[in-house]
Scaffold this active site. Sequence first.
Site, PDB file in Angstrom:
ATOM      1  N   THR A   1      42.489  68.115   2.037  1.00 55.33           N
ATOM      2  CA  THR A   1      43.637  68.472   1.184  1.00 55.33           C
ATOM      3  C   THR A   1      43.152  69.056  -0.134  1.00 55.33           C
ATOM      4  OG1 THR A   1      45.054  66.837   2.221  1.00 55.33           O
ATOM      5  CG2 THR A   1      45.656  67.493  -0.018  1.00 55.33           C
TER       6      THR A   1
ATOM      7  N   GLU B   1      58.956  35.043 -19.717  1.00 55.41           N
ATOM      8  CA  GLU B   1      59.441  33.760 -20.231  1.00 55.41           C
ATOM      9  C   GLU B   1      59.074  33.600 -21.704  1.00 55.41           C
ATOM     10  OE1 GLU B   1      57.659  34.443 -17.548  1.00 55.41           O
ATOM     11  OE2 GLU B   1      57.688  32.833 -16.062  1.00 55.41           O
TER      12      GLU B   1
ATOM     13  N   CYS C   1      54.578  30.947 -14.035  1.00 59.64           N
ATOM     14  CA  CYS C   1      53.174  30.716 -13.658  1.00 59.64           C
ATOM     15  C   CYS C   1      52.701  29.387 -14.222  1.00 59.64           C
ATOM     16  CB  CYS C   1      52.306  31.867 -14.153  1.00 59.64           C
ATOM     17  SG  CYS C   1      52.153  31.955 -15.952  1.00 59.64           S
TER      18      CYS C   1
ATOM     19  N   HIS D   1      54.209  37.211 -20.875  1.00 59.17           N
ATOM     20  CA  HIS D   1      55.102  37.093 -19.723  1.00 59.17           C
ATOM     21  C   HIS D   1      56.555  37.049 -20.194  1.00 59.17           C
ATOM     22  CE1 HIS D   1      51.807  35.470 -16.790  1.00 59.17           C
ATOM     23  NE2 HIS D   1      51.524  36.657 -17.291  1.00 59.17           N
TER      24      HIS D   1
HETATM   25  C1  AOF Z   1      53.484  38.709 -15.199  1.00 61.30           C
HETATM   26  N1  AOF Z   1      54.584  38.742 -15.984  1.00 61.30           N
HETATM   27  O1  AOF Z   1      56.425  37.839 -16.790  1.00 61.30           O
HETATM   28  C2  AOF Z   1      55.219  36.636 -15.199  1.00 61.30           C
HETATM   29  C3  AOF Z   1      54.071  36.604 -14.353  1.00 61.30           C
HETATM   30  O2  AOF Z   1      46.842  36.671 -15.314  1.00 61.30           O
HETATM   31  P1  AOF Z   1      48.099  37.201 -15.943  1.00 61.30           P
HETATM   32  O3  AOF Z   1      48.366  36.630 -17.283  1.00 61.30           O
HETATM   33  O4  AOF Z   1      48.130  38.708 -15.917  1.00 61.30           O
HETATM   34  O5  AOF Z   1      49.295  36.663 -15.041  1.00 61.30           O
HETATM   35  C4  AOF Z   1      49.755  37.328 -13.937  1.00 61.30           C
HETATM   36  C5  AOF Z   1      50.467  36.397 -12.974  1.00 61.30           C
HETATM   37  O6  AOF Z   1      51.407  35.551 -13.604  1.00 61.30           O
HETATM   38  C6  AOF Z   1      51.255  37.178 -11.957  1.00 61.30           C
HETATM   39  O7  AOF Z   1      50.479  37.563 -10.870  1.00 61.30           O
HETATM   40  C7  AOF Z   1      52.344  36.185 -11.555  1.00 61.30           C
HETATM   41  O8  AOF Z   1      51.833  35.376 -10.530  1.00 61.30           O
HETATM   42  C8  AOF Z   1      52.561  35.313 -12.792  1.00 61.30           C
HETATM   43  N2  AOF Z   1      53.836  35.564 -13.522  1.00 61.30           N
HETATM   44  N3  AOF Z   1      53.243  37.675 -14.410  1.00 61.30           N
HETATM   45  O9  AOF Z   1      52.701  39.656 -15.210  1.00 61.30           O
HETATM   46  C9  AOF Z   1      55.459  37.750 -16.039  1.00 61.30           C
HETATM   47  N4  AOF Z   1      56.089  35.617 -15.244  1.00 61.30           N
HETATM   48 ZN    ZN Z   2      53.675  33.265 -16.895  1.00 59.08          ZN
END
Ligand code: AOF
Ligand code: ZN
Length: 339
Positions: free
Chosen positions: A199, A56, A79, A54
């Site tokens: 289509t 962060e 998250c 992510h």
């Molecule tokens: C992201 N990228 O930078 C942040 C997210 O299950 P995961 O690990 O794929 O987490 C996905 C969820 O995490 C996403 O739906 C969102 O709610 C949170 N934040 N997700 O893909 C990021 N910060």
């Molecule tokens: Zn996260």
Amino acid sequence: MTSPGAWVEAMREALALAQDPEAPYGENPRVGCVIVGPDGVVGRGFHRGAGTPHAEVVALQQAGRQARGATAVVTLEPCRHTGRTGPCTEALASAGVARVVVGQPDPTPDAGGGAAVLRGMGVEVVEGVLADEAERVNVEWTFAVTHGRPFVTWKAAVSLDGRVAGADGGPTPITGDAARSEVHRLRARVGAIVVGTGTVLADDPSLTVRLPGHRVVAPPVRVVMGSRAIPATSRVLDSSAPTMVTGDRRPAEVLTALADRGVRHVLLEGGPTLARSFLDDHLVDSVDWFVAPLVLGDGPVALPAVSPGGAGPVGVDVSEVTIVGEDVRVVGRVRYEEN
Ligand code: AOF
Ligand code: ZN
């Protein structure tokens, strides 16, 4: 880094990171993060797609020990869940971040609520900084996780008299090259391209993303809806992208199946019968139309006449009208009358 003005400035940078060309549209949101210490930015990060760290975590890695006491500015609420990767709330708190500034709240039930978790761990949290701008970065993703189905964009290329093909119904060049490249750019942003069997039979489209210089990381899945058989030699069945041939003609069911595959944004590319069935079920969320300076005079129109019980007129809240080459592009959100 204690003034709201500085938070806004850092959030602008985080928003730009979230929209980096290397940040894909896909199952996951596009997210950017900037970590600011006493002397300026010490870490930057953005998310590169499902399964990768992510935003962060990327920014924290760059900041290293300088994250201690710093402010993390994130476009989406961090998250609090363990999904494909661990909770960012933990990562931020254990790195010693003193304050987290958030753009958009996370609407997902399992990952959302990170702000409260951070406060519980003694981290100061400032929410709602450039929240509208942050949400705009992930309009379709936000819609999909809130509504439990992908966001649907209806794309059409029509003549001035609203026709999508000439008299014989076969493939007719309607829009110009510039409009066609825009369509490929649009395809590059979606998780699925949906067409009806009609289509495929009439046009034999490839439904792939073809953009010079563009690296296709995960091509959108090509979906063929309807009950008619299509020839095994159809281009849509070649190996250049995944294809789902569903005998199902029911829009809601097909959208649910696509949501289960992680599709957040669907592009409806034809034909008129399919558009009619999505519209009748109020399952078209936006339009992206190209109108060509040409009167065909004969041939099928973009939408067949209203069926019994079908949707009557629908309004569109237009967000964009541009001239693309010689064609006019109209983009907007569909507005259904409450009933
Ligand atoms: C992201 N990228 O930078 C942040 C997210 O299950 P995961 O690990 O794929 O987490 C996905 C969820 O995490 C996403 O739906 C969102 O709610 C949170 N934040 N997700 O893909 C990021 N910060
Ligand atoms: Zn996260």
